[in-house]
Design a protein around this motif. Structure first.
Motif, mmCIF file in Angstrom:
data_model
loop_
_atom_site.group_PDB
_atom_site.id
_atom_site.type_symbol
_atom_site.label_atom_id
_atom_site.label_comp_id
_atom_site.label_asym_id
_atom_site.label_seq_id
_atom_site.Cartn_x
_atom_site.Cartn_y
_atom_site.Cartn_z
ATOM 1 N N LYS A 18 -35.837 26.276 -57.648
ATOM 2 C CA LYS A 18 -35.959 25.044 -57.156
ATOM 3 C C LYS A 18 -34.582 24.499 -56.487
ATOM 4 N N ALA A 19 -33.399 25.212 -56.764
ATOM 5 C CA ALA A 19 -32.111 24.730 -56.438
ATOM 6 C C ALA A 19 -31.972 24.859 -54.778
ATOM 7 N N PRO A 20 -31.074 24.180 -54.199
ATOM 8 C CA PRO A 20 -30.873 24.274 -52.731
ATOM 9 C C PRO A 20 -30.628 25.454 -52.544
ATOM 10 N N GLY A 21 -31.275 26.284 -51.481
ATOM 11 C CA GLY A 21 -30.946 27.484 -51.302
ATOM 12 C C GLY A 21 -31.797 28.881 -52.051
ATOM 13 N N GLY A 22 -32.424 28.186 -53.217
ATOM 14 C CA GLY A 22 -33.161 28.961 -53.930
ATOM 15 C C GLY A 22 -32.395 30.061 -54.876
ATOM 16 N N SER A 23 -33.132 30.871 -55.352
ATOM 17 C CA SER A 23 -32.668 32.098 -56.058
ATOM 18 C C SER A 23 -33.945 33.211 -56.132
ATOM 19 N N THR A 24 -33.382 34.482 -55.286
ATOM 20 C CA THR A 24 -34.377 35.254 -55.478
ATOM 21 C C THR A 24 -34.400 35.866 -56.573
ATOM 22 N N PRO A 25 -33.476 36.282 -57.504
ATOM 23 C CA PRO A 25 -33.868 37.054 -58.916
ATOM 24 C C PRO A 25 -34.637 35.861 -59.624
ATOM 25 N N ALA A 26 -34.390 34.643 -59.423
ATOM 26 C CA ALA A 26 -35.013 33.778 -60.438
ATOM 27 C C ALA A 26 -36.410 33.467 -59.972
ATOM 28 N N ALA A 27 -36.789 33.440 -58.697
ATOM 29 C CA ALA A 27 -38.221 33.321 -58.022
ATOM 30 C C ALA A 27 -38.843 34.669 -58.634
ATOM 31 N N ARG A 28 -38.276 35.819 -58.339
ATOM 32 C CA ARG A 28 -38.893 37.312 -58.625
ATOM 33 C C ARG A 28 -39.359 37.263 -60.067
ATOM 34 N N GLU A 29 -38.423 36.668 -60.945
ATOM 35 C CA GLU A 29 -38.634 36.880 -62.583
ATOM 36 C C GLU A 29 -39.906 35.953 -62.948
ATOM 37 N N ARG A 30 -39.957 34.914 -62.156
ATOM 38 C CA ARG A 30 -40.941 33.802 -62.303
ATOM 39 C C ARG A 30 -42.387 34.618 -62.148
ATOM 40 N N LEU A 31 -42.150 35.134 -60.813
ATOM 41 C CA LEU A 31 -43.617 35.682 -60.405
ATOM 42 C C LEU A 31 -43.685 36.873 -61.307
ATOM 43 N N ASP A 173 -50.475 31.589 -59.360
ATOM 44 C CA ASP A 173 -50.053 30.254 -59.256
ATOM 45 C C ASP A 173 -49.383 30.230 -57.788
ATOM 46 N N ARG A 174 -50.020 29.469 -56.959
ATOM 47 C CA ARG A 174 -49.484 29.241 -55.793
ATOM 48 C C ARG A 174 -48.162 28.957 -55.267
ATOM 49 N N TYR A 175 -47.799 27.996 -56.456
ATOM 50 C CA TYR A 175 -45.914 27.582 -56.160
ATOM 51 C C TYR A 175 -45.240 28.844 -56.602
ATOM 52 N N ILE A 176 -45.416 29.371 -57.508
ATOM 53 C CA ILE A 176 -44.636 30.547 -57.886
ATOM 54 C C ILE A 176 -44.625 31.597 -56.899
ATOM 55 N N VAL A 177 -45.849 32.027 -56.352
ATOM 56 C CA VAL A 177 -45.714 32.767 -55.061
ATOM 57 C C VAL A 177 -45.131 32.314 -53.961
ATOM 58 N N ARG A 178 -45.442 30.943 -53.541
ATOM 59 C CA ARG A 178 -44.618 30.468 -52.445
ATOM 60 C C ARG A 178 -43.031 30.717 -52.601
ATOM 61 N N ASP A 179 -42.536 30.144 -53.899
ATOM 62 C CA ASP A 179 -41.166 30.093 -53.984
ATOM 63 C C ASP A 179 -40.787 31.499 -53.732
ATOM 64 N N TYR A 180 -41.088 32.647 -54.298
ATOM 65 C CA TYR A 180 -40.970 34.229 -54.134
ATOM 66 C C TYR A 180 -41.012 34.438 -52.666
ATOM 67 N N ALA A 181 -42.006 34.101 -52.051
ATOM 68 C CA ALA A 181 -42.290 34.438 -50.501
ATOM 69 C C ALA A 181 -41.084 33.877 -49.668
ATOM 70 N N LYS A 182 -40.734 32.563 -49.930
ATOM 71 C CA LYS A 182 -39.726 31.926 -49.201
ATOM 72 C C LYS A 182 -38.318 32.527 -49.427
ATOM 73 N N ALA A 183 -38.106 33.008 -50.530
ATOM 74 C CA ALA A 183 -36.936 33.826 -51.156
ATOM 75 C C ALA A 183 -36.822 35.039 -50.489
ATOM 76 N N ILE A 184 -37.780 35.791 -50.165
ATOM 77 C CA ILE A 184 -37.906 37.186 -49.640
ATOM 78 C C ILE A 184 -38.286 37.126 -48.149
ATOM 79 N N CYS A 185 -38.417 36.143 -47.534
ATOM 80 C CA CYS A 185 -38.623 35.871 -46.089
ATOM 81 C C CYS A 185 -37.916 36.887 -45.081
ATOM 82 N N PHE A 186 -36.621 36.750 -45.288
ATOM 83 C CA PHE A 186 -35.905 37.902 -44.308
ATOM 84 C C PHE A 186 -35.203 39.050 -45.263
ATOM 85 N N ASP A 187 -35.617 39.225 -46.341
ATOM 86 C CA ASP A 187 -35.102 40.133 -47.112
ATOM 87 C C ASP A 187 -35.949 41.141 -47.428
#
Length: 218
Positions: A18-31, A173-187
């Motif tokens: 949830k930090a500014p800019g997010g964290s792909t590894p953290a979003a991936r691990e939560r998912l 969980d939609r919020y966990i999926v959304r965080d991950y999707a945003k993190a990898i949108c261009f990756d």
């Protein structure tokens, strides 16, 4: 001391994602943990599911990147070309002959690059000044959009990607999926396998069934 993302607590992963800019590894691990909880699978099996989810809508990723590539290329070309157009007598003379048709400089008035710049600035200043003012106005307008809480273009693209992934995988969980999707949108790296995983998981892309395709806009 934690040595791998899997050793971090859920609270810390939440803060990182949830930090500014997010964290792909953290979003991936939560998912991954969400998949393990919902599907009752192992850590490695959840990784396979993540690769499948990352492949969803991958064909749209390049299309989403196109405006950024175009803008980046245009800015670089314009920036590089502007220098010889101002300070190169040869190029400036050719440009003047075909596009400006101003009076050529008197003999001895273009012996140095700075003197060439003094001559070319008469026609280069209006476009360069106008473009600079235009970009300044666009930046100011963007700041006001942010002040009003309106999403910028990039954030709207990420939200669109997140909505598609949530719709394709509603069991998580939609919020966990959304965080991950945003993190990898261009990756696209997760779609080719996850880092720091067993070799079979890195090569799992070929063994996975085809993910559901994103519906094309009518």
């Amino acid at each position: 001391m934690p040595r791998h993302i899997s050793e971090l607590s859920g609270e810390l992963l939440f803060l990182m994602s949830k930090a500014p800019g997010g964290s792909t590894p953290a979003a991936r691990e939560r998912l991954r943990r969400e998949i393990m909880h919902v599907d009752g699978v192992s850590y490695e099996e959840a990784g396979v599911k993540i690769v499948q989810m990352a492949q969803y809508g991958k064909a749209d990723t390049m299309l989403l990147k196109t405006p950024y590539y175009v803008g980046m290329a245009t800015a670089r070309i314009a920036g590089i070309v502007s220098i010889p157009l101002v300070f190169s007598l040869t190029l400036a003379s050719k440009f003047n002959e075909h596009n400006v048709m101003a009076e050529p400089p008197e003999e001895g008035m273009t012996d140095t690059m700075l003197e060439v710049g003094m001559w070319t600035w008469g026609w280069m200043e209006p476009p360069l000044g106008t473009i600079s003012f235009f970009l300044l106005c666009m930046q100011f307008a963007t700041e006001q959009r942010l002040n009003l809480g309106l999403k910028p273009f990039t954030e709207r693209l990420k939200s669109r990607k997140a909505d598609q992934l949530v719709k394709a995988y509603p069991q998580y969980d939609r919020y966990i999926v959304r965080d991950y999707a945003k993190a990898i949108c261009f990756d696209e790296s997760d779609a080719d396998g996850l880092e720091n995983e067993p070799l079979w998981l890195k090569n799992s892309r070929a063994a996975l069934p085809h993910p559901p395709e994103a519906k094309q806009s009518q």
